[in-house]
Motif scaffolding. Structure first.
Motif, PDB file in Angstrom:
ATOM      1  N   GLU A  48      63.381  24.288 105.754  1.00 10.33           N
ATOM      2  CA  GLU A  48      62.014  23.838 105.481  1.00 10.33           C
ATOM      3  C   GLU A  48      61.283  24.845 104.593  1.00 10.33           C
ATOM      4  O   GLU A  48      60.617  24.467 103.629  1.00 10.33           O
ATOM      5  CB  GLU A  48      61.270  23.672 106.810  1.00 10.33           C
ATOM      6  N   GLN A  49      61.413  26.118 104.910  1.00  8.65           N
ATOM      7  CA  GLN A  49      60.769  27.159 104.111  1.00  8.65           C
ATOM      8  C   GLN A  49      61.351  27.210 102.699  1.00  8.65           C
ATOM      9  O   GLN A  49      60.616  27.371 101.725  1.00  8.65           O
ATOM     10  CB  GLN A  49      60.929  28.524 104.795  1.00  8.65           C
ATOM     11  N   LEU A  50      62.672  27.061 102.593  1.00  5.46           N
ATOM     12  CA  LEU A  50      63.314  27.085 101.279  1.00  5.46           C
ATOM     13  C   LEU A  50      62.841  25.909 100.423  1.00  5.46           C
ATOM     14  O   LEU A  50      62.497  26.087  99.250  1.00  5.46           O
ATOM     15  CB  LEU A  50      64.837  27.054 101.437  1.00  5.46           C
ATOM     16  N   CYS A  72      62.269  33.036 104.344  1.00  5.72           N
ATOM     17  CA  CYS A  72      63.667  32.604 104.285  1.00  5.72           C
ATOM     18  C   CYS A  72      64.606  33.805 104.385  1.00  5.72           C
ATOM     19  O   CYS A  72      65.606  33.766 105.107  1.00  5.72           O
ATOM     20  CB  CYS A  72      63.949  31.865 102.979  1.00  5.72           C
ATOM     21  N   VAL A  73      64.289  34.847 103.647  1.00 10.45           N
ATOM     22  CA  VAL A  73      65.119  36.050 103.668  1.00 10.45           C
ATOM     23  C   VAL A  73      65.118  36.672 105.062  1.00 10.45           C
ATOM     24  O   VAL A  73      66.143  37.162 105.534  1.00 10.45           O
ATOM     25  CB  VAL A  73      64.635  37.043 102.589  1.00 10.45           C
ATOM     26  N   GLU A  74      63.971  36.620 105.734  1.00 11.58           N
ATOM     27  CA  GLU A  74      63.896  37.140 107.105  1.00 11.58           C
ATOM     28  C   GLU A  74      64.748  36.297 108.056  1.00 11.58           C
ATOM     29  O   GLU A  74      65.419  36.835 108.928  1.00 11.58           O
ATOM     30  CB  GLU A  74      62.448  37.133 107.597  1.00 11.58           C
ATOM     31  N   ALA A  80      72.385  33.767 100.020  1.00  7.93           N
ATOM     32  CA  ALA A  80      72.113  34.122  98.634  1.00  7.93           C
ATOM     33  C   ALA A  80      71.039  33.243  98.003  1.00  7.93           C
ATOM     34  O   ALA A  80      70.284  33.703  97.139  1.00  7.93           O
ATOM     35  CB  ALA A  80      73.400  34.051  97.818  1.00  7.93           C
ATOM     36  N   ARG A  81      70.947  31.980  98.430  1.00  5.72           N
ATOM     37  CA  ARG A  81      69.939  31.078  97.849  1.00  5.72           C
ATOM     38  C   ARG A  81      68.531  31.603  98.073  1.00  5.72           C
ATOM     39  O   ARG A  81      67.673  31.515  97.187  1.00  5.72           O
ATOM     40  CB  ARG A  81      70.041  29.680  98.459  1.00  5.72           C
ATOM     41  N   ALA A  82      68.289  32.157  99.259  1.00  2.15           N
ATOM     42  CA  ALA A  82      66.960  32.679  99.578  1.00  2.15           C
ATOM     43  C   ALA A  82      66.617  33.864  98.686  1.00  2.15           C
ATOM     44  O   ALA A  82      65.511  33.947  98.145  1.00  2.15           O
ATOM     45  CB  ALA A  82      66.902  33.081 101.053  1.00  2.15           C
ATOM     46  N   TRP A  83      67.575  34.768  98.517  1.00  6.82           N
ATOM     47  CA  TRP A  83      67.343  35.944  97.676  1.00  6.82           C
ATOM     48  C   TRP A  83      67.125  35.532  96.222  1.00  6.82           C
ATOM     49  O   TRP A  83      66.258  36.086  95.538  1.00  6.82           O
ATOM     50  CB  TRP A  83      68.515  36.907  97.783  1.00  6.82           C
ATOM     51  N   LEU A  84      67.917  34.578  95.742  1.00  7.28           N
ATOM     52  CA  LEU A  84      67.792  34.108  94.367  1.00  7.28           C
ATOM     53  C   LEU A  84      66.423  33.481  94.129  1.00  7.28           C
ATOM     54  O   LEU A  84      65.738  33.808  93.157  1.00  7.28           O
ATOM     55  CB  LEU A  84      68.897  33.098  94.046  1.00  7.28           C
ATOM     56  N   LEU A 100      64.004  42.441  90.751  1.00 10.62           N
ATOM     57  CA  LEU A 100      65.313  43.008  90.444  1.00 10.62           C
ATOM     58  C   LEU A 100      66.172  43.185  91.699  1.00 10.62           C
ATOM     59  O   LEU A 100      67.322  42.741  91.739  1.00 10.62           O
ATOM     60  CB  LEU A 100      65.150  44.341  89.710  1.00 10.62           C
ATOM     61  N   GLY A 101      65.635  43.795  92.720  1.00  9.59           N
ATOM     62  CA  GLY A 101      66.388  44.021  93.953  1.00  9.59           C
ATOM     63  C   GLY A 101      66.798  42.731  94.640  1.00  9.59           C
ATOM     64  O   GLY A 101      67.903  42.628  95.185  1.00  9.59           O
ATOM     65  N   GLN A 102      65.927  41.738  94.582  1.00 11.16           N
ATOM     66  CA  GLN A 102      66.228  40.452  95.211  1.00 11.16           C
ATOM     67  C   GLN A 102      67.393  39.768  94.497  1.00 11.16           C
ATOM     68  O   GLN A 102      68.291  39.212  95.134  1.00 11.16           O
ATOM     69  CB  GLN A 102      65.012  39.526  95.197  1.00 11.16           C
ATOM     70  N   LEU A 103      67.364  39.813  93.182  1.00  8.05           N
ATOM     71  CA  LEU A 103      68.420  39.172  92.396  1.00  8.05           C
ATOM     72  C   LEU A 103      69.745  39.917  92.523  1.00  8.05           C
ATOM     73  O   LEU A 103      70.810  39.289  92.585  1.00  8.05           O
ATOM     74  CB  LEU A 103      67.986  39.060  90.932  1.00  8.05           C
TER      75      LEU A 103
END
Length: 187
Positions: A48-50, A72-74, A80-84, A100-103
């Motif tokens: 849902e959040q994504l 989402c990351v939490e 990987a989808r959340a970080w992207l 940068l760090g997230q990607l």
């Protein structure tokens, strides 16, 4: 069940003397109902959040998307989808250094993400780390060698580095692949 207040936490008690039943704490009456009837009620669910974060990104509301995508990351730090998507939202909000760090995390979790490498290359170029951007675009090219968009981005990076011959080669190849795509019948 017992409640600590009308809006407090509920504790489901066993359904029988044998001890079978929910026996879990829930945060609202609605969650209790859903847990007994098999439906999800977690308003902070990952999917849902994504969806919400990506919807906001599509509407150009990158700043508003960040909080959904951080959640989402939490919820799923290994997705990987959340970080992207978080990296994209941060970048589109003008926060390239944070993006940068997230990607980097996105492509570390899933090295097959072409979009991850493209976005990583774009952020690296924005941060004037063009040599590293060339590497990111190169990785994307390994995964999708005939992509005119990647070739064009790679050409731009080579041009930034003063490598006009390499840039022109990328642009020509991009144009060739674009022509090939345009000449294909609609599927």
């Amino acid at each position: 069940f017992a409640a600590t207040g009308i809006f407090g936490r509920f504790r489901a008690r066993p359904a029988s003397k044998s001890g079978q039943g929910l026996g879990q704490t829930v945060d609202s009456f609605a969650e209790l109902i859903w847990s007994r009837h098999g439906g999800p009620m977690d308003t902070d669910s990952f999917e849902e959040q994504l969806r919400e974060g990506e919807k906001r990104l599509a509407k150009g509301q990158a700043g508003e998307a960040v909080s959904c995508l951080q959640r989402c990351v939490e919820l799923r730090p290994d997705d990987a989808r959340a970080w992207l998507s978080l990296g994209q939202a941060l970048s589109e909000s003008g926060r390239d250094a944070e993006a940068l760090g997230q990607l980097e995390q996105a492509v570390a979790l899933d090295a097959s993400q072409v979009r991850g490498y493209i976005r990583l290359g774009n952020v690296l170029r924005a941060l004037s780390r063009t040599g590293e951007a060339v590497e990111a675009y190169g990785r994307a090219m390994e995964l999708r060698p005939a992509d005119p968009f990647i070739l064009s981005n790679l050409g731009n990076a080579w041009l930034d580095l003063g490598e006009s011959g390499r840039a022109i080669d990328c642009y020509r190849r991009s144009e060739e692949h674009t022509s090939e795509l345009q000449s294909q019948p609609d599927l």
